[in-house]
Design an enzyme around this catalytic site. Structure first.
Site, PDB file in Angstrom:
ATOM      1  N   LYS A  63       0.819  -1.223   0.000  1.00 16.27           N
ATOM      2  CA  LYS A  63       0.000   0.000   0.000  1.00 16.27           C
ATOM      3  C   LYS A  63       0.852   1.272   0.000  1.00 16.27           C
ATOM      4  CE  LYS A  63      -3.812  -2.360   2.142  1.00 16.27           C
ATOM      5  NZ  LYS A  63      -4.807  -2.463   3.181  1.00 16.27           N
ATOM      6  N   ASP A  99      -9.595   2.119   3.215  1.00 20.11           N
ATOM      7  CA  ASP A  99      -9.493   1.334   4.460  1.00 20.11           C
ATOM      8  C   ASP A  99      -9.937   2.150   5.670  1.00 20.11           C
ATOM      9  OD1 ASP A  99      -8.472  -1.048   3.434  1.00 20.11           O
ATOM     10  OD2 ASP A  99      -6.404  -0.360   3.550  1.00 20.11           O
TER      11      ASP A  99
HETATM   12  N1  LIG Z   1     -10.233  -6.593   6.518  1.00 19.85           N
HETATM   13  C1  LIG Z   1      -9.741  -5.750   5.652  1.00 19.85           C
HETATM   14  O1  LIG Z   1     -10.468  -5.177   4.836  1.00 19.85           O
HETATM   15  C2  LIG Z   1      -8.283  -5.412   5.647  1.00 19.85           C
HETATM   16  C3  LIG Z   1      -7.887  -4.221   5.051  1.00 19.85           C
HETATM   17  C4  LIG Z   1      -6.535  -3.907   5.064  1.00 19.85           C
HETATM   18  C5  LIG Z   1      -5.610  -4.792   5.630  1.00 19.85           C
HETATM   19  N2  LIG Z   1      -6.022  -5.950   6.182  1.00 19.85           N
HETATM   20  C6  LIG Z   1      -5.022  -6.847   6.820  1.00 19.85           C
HETATM   21  O2  LIG Z   1      -4.189  -6.032   7.648  1.00 19.85           O
HETATM   22  C7  LIG Z   1      -2.921  -6.635   7.804  1.00 19.85           C
HETATM   23  C8  LIG Z   1      -1.805  -5.594   7.635  1.00 19.85           C
HETATM   24  O3  LIG Z   1      -1.829  -5.072   6.327  1.00 19.85           O
HETATM   25  P1  LIG Z   1      -0.833  -3.865   5.923  1.00 19.85           P
HETATM   26  O4  LIG Z   1      -1.131  -3.563   4.499  1.00 19.85           O
HETATM   27  O5  LIG Z   1      -0.907  -2.792   6.930  1.00 19.85           O
HETATM   28  O6  LIG Z   1       0.585  -4.598   6.028  1.00 19.85           O
HETATM   29  P2  LIG Z   1       2.049  -3.953   6.074  1.00 19.85           P
HETATM   30  O7  LIG Z   1       2.040  -2.560   5.579  1.00 19.85           O
HETATM   31  O8  LIG Z   1       2.935  -4.968   5.443  1.00 19.85           O
HETATM   32  O9  LIG Z   1       2.376  -3.894   7.656  1.00 19.85           O
HETATM   33  C9  LIG Z   1       2.485  -5.076   8.385  1.00 19.85           C
HETATM   34  C10 LIG Z   1       2.653  -4.744   9.863  1.00 19.85           C
HETATM   35  O10 LIG Z   1       2.601  -5.993  10.566  1.00 19.85           O
HETATM   36  C11 LIG Z   1       3.726  -6.074  11.451  1.00 19.85           C
HETATM   37  N3  LIG Z   1       4.036  -7.504  11.602  1.00 19.85           N
HETATM   38  C12 LIG Z   1       4.114  -8.447  10.639  1.00 19.85           C
HETATM   39  N4  LIG Z   1       4.341  -9.656  11.188  1.00 19.85           N
HETATM   40  C13 LIG Z   1       4.401  -9.456  12.527  1.00 19.85           C
HETATM   41  C14 LIG Z   1       4.608 -10.327  13.647  1.00 19.85           C
HETATM   42  N5  LIG Z   1       4.788 -11.652  13.468  1.00 19.85           N
HETATM   43  N6  LIG Z   1       4.604  -9.794  14.888  1.00 19.85           N
HETATM   44  C15 LIG Z   1       4.407  -8.475  15.072  1.00 19.85           C
HETATM   45  N7  LIG Z   1       4.204  -7.587  14.052  1.00 19.85           N
HETATM   46  C16 LIG Z   1       4.207  -8.089  12.801  1.00 19.85           C
HETATM   47  C17 LIG Z   1       4.813  -5.288  10.768  1.00 19.85           C
HETATM   48  O11 LIG Z   1       5.736  -4.906  11.748  1.00 19.85           O
HETATM   49  P3  LIG Z   1       7.276  -4.547  11.389  1.00 19.85           P
HETATM   50  O12 LIG Z   1       7.264  -3.102  10.985  1.00 19.85           O
HETATM   51  O13 LIG Z   1       7.968  -4.822  12.674  1.00 19.85           O
HETATM   52  O14 LIG Z   1       7.685  -5.481  10.283  1.00 19.85           O
HETATM   53  C18 LIG Z   1       3.991  -4.102  10.233  1.00 19.85           C
HETATM   54  O15 LIG Z   1       3.764  -3.146  11.250  1.00 19.85           O
HETATM   55  C19 LIG Z   1      -2.883  -7.778   6.808  1.00 19.85           C
HETATM   56  O16 LIG Z   1      -3.108  -8.979   7.514  1.00 19.85           O
HETATM   57  C20 LIG Z   1      -4.025  -7.478   5.876  1.00 19.85           C
HETATM   58  O17 LIG Z   1      -4.556  -8.649   5.295  1.00 19.85           O
HETATM   59  C21 LIG Z   1      -7.342  -6.276   6.208  1.00 19.85           C
END
Ligand SMILES: NC(=O)c1ccc[n+]([C@@H]2O[C@H](COP(=O)([O-])OP(=O)(O)OC[C@H]3O[C@@H](n4cnc5c(N)ncnc54)[C@H](OP(=O)(O)O)[C@@H]3O)[C@@H](O)[C@H]2O)c1
Length: 263
Positions: A63, A99
């Site tokens: 994103k 979002d």
């Molecule tokens: N329901 C919906 O409509 C919807 C909409 C949007 C997103 N989502 C979900 O939201 C989640 C995040 O999406 P995003 O786009 O924000 O991802 P992103 O930009 O890749 O960010 C991921 C975040 O997760 C953290 N992280 C990953 N693995 C971790 C772990 N094992 N322990 C602790 N922290 C961890 C990362 O921390 P670090 O900085 O330390 O790596 C980072 O802060 C995804 O699962 C996505 O499917 C759902």
């Protein structure tokens, strides 16, 4: 036939095609929506054009890349710095973020939080932090990697690294990390979560389609809990408004998507 897609890595879990294709089918829009497993972030915009897309959704972890690559970014996405919806307008690609508003709509009539803790500092966390800030709801952002918190701290948000964590009282705790998405991990060590989650707290995981370890723990602790299904539908309906050039009402899009994704 117009073509749309969702880009992500992983992408097999995405239910977006189900939602958007249902809308296209039921409303007679000559369009098709697929999934694209993107491996190389720098090629996002190039792939968008090469696939001949009219629009796309962007999911984890692209994103912020999408924000960088769009020709123009509109609305709240400018403040958030992350884009989950790309729409072709002439030869240009416009980026939006649905979002933030999509998430907030899912709380309406359910909870007006007083103090929110967001776990994670990725694209989704930024979107949620910004919408709470717009509604003047205090928010704290806790992330594993300190570097990712820096831009949020610079924008005036209260941020915490794991080293700085100390238990506090929150009535809404959101897992916006990808912990639990394609593994069985918790976003925080279990004892920390146990100190945060109890009755009176809503534990909200934005991951959908499964009961994550975070939600299982919330349930065991007697907290209320909710997965990301409602958010998925709300953000998708707002994206669909853009894809269908605002020809249909949000409530029509919402109802059709709800039918496409049974509980
Ligand atoms: N329901 C919906 O409509 C919807 C909409 C949007 C997103 N989502 C979900 O939201 C989640 C995040 O999406 P995003 O786009 O924000 O991802 P992103 O930009 O890749 O960010 C991921 C975040 O997760 C953290 N992280 C990953 N693995 C971790 C772990 N094992 N322990 C602790 N922290 C961890 C990362 O921390 P670090 O900085 O330390 O790596 C980072 O802060 C995804 O699962 C996505 O499917 C759902």
């Amino acid at each position: 036939m117009r073509q749309y897609a969702v880009f992500g890595d992983p992408i097999a879990h995405s239910k977006s095609p189900l939602l958007h294709n249902r809308v296209f089918l039921e409303l007679g829009v000559p369009a098709f929506y697929g999934r694209y497993h993107l491996k190389e972030p720098s090629s996002l915009l190039e792939r968008f054009h090469a696939l001949g897309l009219e629009g796309a959704n962007i999911t984890v972890p692209f994103k912020e890349v999408a924000f960088e690559q769009c020709d123009e970014v509109r609305g709240i996405a400018q403040k958030i710095g992350s884009v989950n919806t790309m729409v072709k307008e002439g030869e240009r690609v416009i980026g939006y973020n649905t979002d933030a508003e999509g998430f907030f709509q899912t709380l309406e009539g359910k909870l007006r939080p007083q103090n929110v803790l967001i776990l994670g500092a990725g694209g989704t966390a930024k979107a949620l932090a910004m919408i709470f800030d717009l509604h003047q709801i205090p928010v704290t952002i806790l992330n594993r990697t300190p570097g990712r918190l820096k831009p949020l701290a610079e924008q005036g948000f209260k941020t915490l690294t794991h080293e700085e964590f100390a238990p506090d009282s929150y009535d809404l705790i959101i897992n916006s990390t990808s912990a639990g998405l394609s593994d069985d991990s918790l976003p925080l060590p279990a004892p920390w979560l146990e100190s945060l989650l109890h009755s009176g707290v809503l534990a909200y995981d934005v991951i959908y389609g499964k009961t994550t370890p975070f939600l299982r723990l919330a349930k065991a602790q007697g907290a209320r809990f909710q997965d990301g299904r409602e958010m998925l539908i709300s953000q998708a309906a707002l994206s669909s408004l853009h894809f269908t050039q605002h020809h249909f009402s949000l409530s029509t899009l919402h109802s059709l998507m709800r039918l496409a994704l049974p509980q």
